[in-house]
Write an enzyme that holds these catalytic residues in place. Structure first.
Site, PDB file in Angstrom:
ATOM      1  N   GLU A  60      52.824  38.901  39.271  1.00 56.24           N
ATOM      2  CA  GLU A  60      53.801  38.923  40.365  1.00 56.24           C
ATOM      3  C   GLU A  60      54.564  37.614  40.509  1.00 56.24           C
ATOM      4  O   GLU A  60      55.765  37.617  40.798  1.00 56.24           O
ATOM      5  CB  GLU A  60      53.103  39.267  41.693  1.00 56.24           C
ATOM      6  CG  GLU A  60      52.721  40.718  41.839  1.00 56.24           C
ATOM      7  CD  GLU A  60      51.436  41.081  41.111  1.00 56.24           C
ATOM      8  OE1 GLU A  60      51.088  42.277  41.055  1.00 56.24           O
ATOM      9  OE2 GLU A  60      50.765  40.154  40.587  1.00 56.24           O
ATOM     10  N   HIS A 129      42.985  44.933  50.154  1.00 53.78           N
ATOM     11  CA  HIS A 129      44.066  45.869  49.855  1.00 53.78           C
ATOM     12  C   HIS A 129      44.562  46.583  51.112  1.00 53.78           C
ATOM     13  O   HIS A 129      45.241  47.597  51.023  1.00 53.78           O
ATOM     14  CB  HIS A 129      43.604  46.924  48.838  1.00 53.78           C
ATOM     15  CG  HIS A 129      43.399  46.394  47.461  1.00 53.78           C
ATOM     16  ND1 HIS A 129      42.422  45.477  47.161  1.00 53.78           N
ATOM     17  CD2 HIS A 129      44.041  46.649  46.302  1.00 53.78           C
ATOM     18  CE1 HIS A 129      42.464  45.199  45.873  1.00 53.78           C
ATOM     19  NE2 HIS A 129      43.443  45.889  45.322  1.00 53.78           N
TER      20      HIS A 129
END
Length: 326
Positions: A60, A129
């Site tokens: 990322e 998450h």
């Protein structure tokens, strides 16, 4: 009007803008060959090819930086994160480069870029998450933050975000991609920074956004049985925030409940509370109540997760509290 899924609304918005403007492209993990982790880019590789729908490594920081540099050179990238939890790996590029470049360059560089993907919890995915990042990114000058709750808003706001000359954080939900809703056949956009009154009411204002707003709708239906009329405002855009719509509603109902799927400290609800007490204090007939998740990391246990997340019962209790009903 046609009825489509949330994921289809996202795909239509991106595809229409890519047909309209050749400088728009999509990049991210599994967006191309796999049609997107949540199938939100289905069919786009076939139409636009690998130069405009780009599969990236699991890196990322790297592909976020590439996108920022690309935007500085006249392109309009859309960066998809499989979840905004993974954006933490690239957050330096988002906050220290994308958000600040226009100011630091004296206006020489615009950064027309959209960072999009799911925020918040999506069931039993564990603490790392299941975090909500709206208030994190909304805290940063230079970024716009959008969190739609239905296919119609998602498509119109995403098209507006892609056309915007500033960096936009566009937050979705893994649990909403299958949601269906009506969307116009013809092209449309929705102005960034405008909240929407989803339900008119006179007794109490409920402000929410994103998938958790469904709990507000359930609560309003339940409260209606007791002749309590709820006005529900969907923020849609967290930054810039539409304070005026909230204030005018509170002036009418004199009560405010805020429902948000995030930790309570420094939340979006906290900012709304401050704005209302500053600008409409004399109109309040009760203290403002904000409903957030528990102030802990998200649990994995389904029993604990159910307790951790706000629900319609919490909203019913909050509304009755501000109305002084036992």
């Amino acid at each position: 009007m046609k009825t489509i899924q949330f994921r289809e609304a996202v795909a239509e918005a991106m595809s229409e803008e890519m047909r309209r403007d050749e400088s728009v492209y999509l990049m991210g993990e599994e967006v191309a060959e796999y049609n997107g982790a949540y199938k939100a880019s289905k069919g786009m590789l076939d139409e636009f090819g690998p130069e405009r729908v780009i599969d990236t490594p699991i890196a990322e920081l790297g592909f976020s930086g590439i996108a920022v540099g690309s935007a500085m050179n006249g392109n309009r990238p859309i960066v998809e994160y499989m979840t905004f939890n993974f954006s933490l790996v690239g957050i330096d590029q988002i906050i220290n480069n994308a958000a600040k470049m226009r100011q630091m360059s004296g206006g020489q560089f615009n950064i027309p870029i959209v960072f999009r993907g799911p925020t918040g919890s999506a069931g039993q995915l564990g603490a790392t998450h299941s975090q909500a990042f709206e208030s994190w990114y909304a805290n940063t000058p230079g970024l716009k933050v959008i969190v739609p709750s239905n296919p119609y808003d998602a498509k119109g706001l995403l098209k507006a975000a892609i056309r915007d000359d500033d960096p936009v954080i566009f937050m979705e939900s893994e649990q909403m991609y299958g949601d269906k809703g009506e969307v116009p056949e013809e092209e449309y956009t929705i102005e960034i920074g405008k909240a929407d009154i989803k339900r008119e009411g006179k007794d109490v204002t409920i402000v929410s956004f994103g998938k958790i707003i469904k709990e507000a709708y359930k609560a309003a239906d339940e409260l209606e049985k007791d002749d309590i009329s709820c006005e529900i405002i969907d923020l849609r855009t967290v930054r810039p925030m539409d304070h005026d719509t909230i204030i005018e509603s509170v002036k009418k109902t004199n009560r405010l409940v805020i429902l948000e799927e995030s930790w309570p400290f420094g939340s979006v609800a906290t900012e709304i509370t401050y704005q209302v007490q500053e600008k409409a204090f004399d109109f309040l007939d009760a203290p403002i109540v904000k409903i957030n998740t528990a102030d802990t990391p998200a649990p994995y246990s389904p029993v604990l997760l159910k307790e951790w997340l706000p629900n319609s019962g919490d909203v019913v209790k909050a509304v009755k509290k501000v109305m002084y009903i036992d």
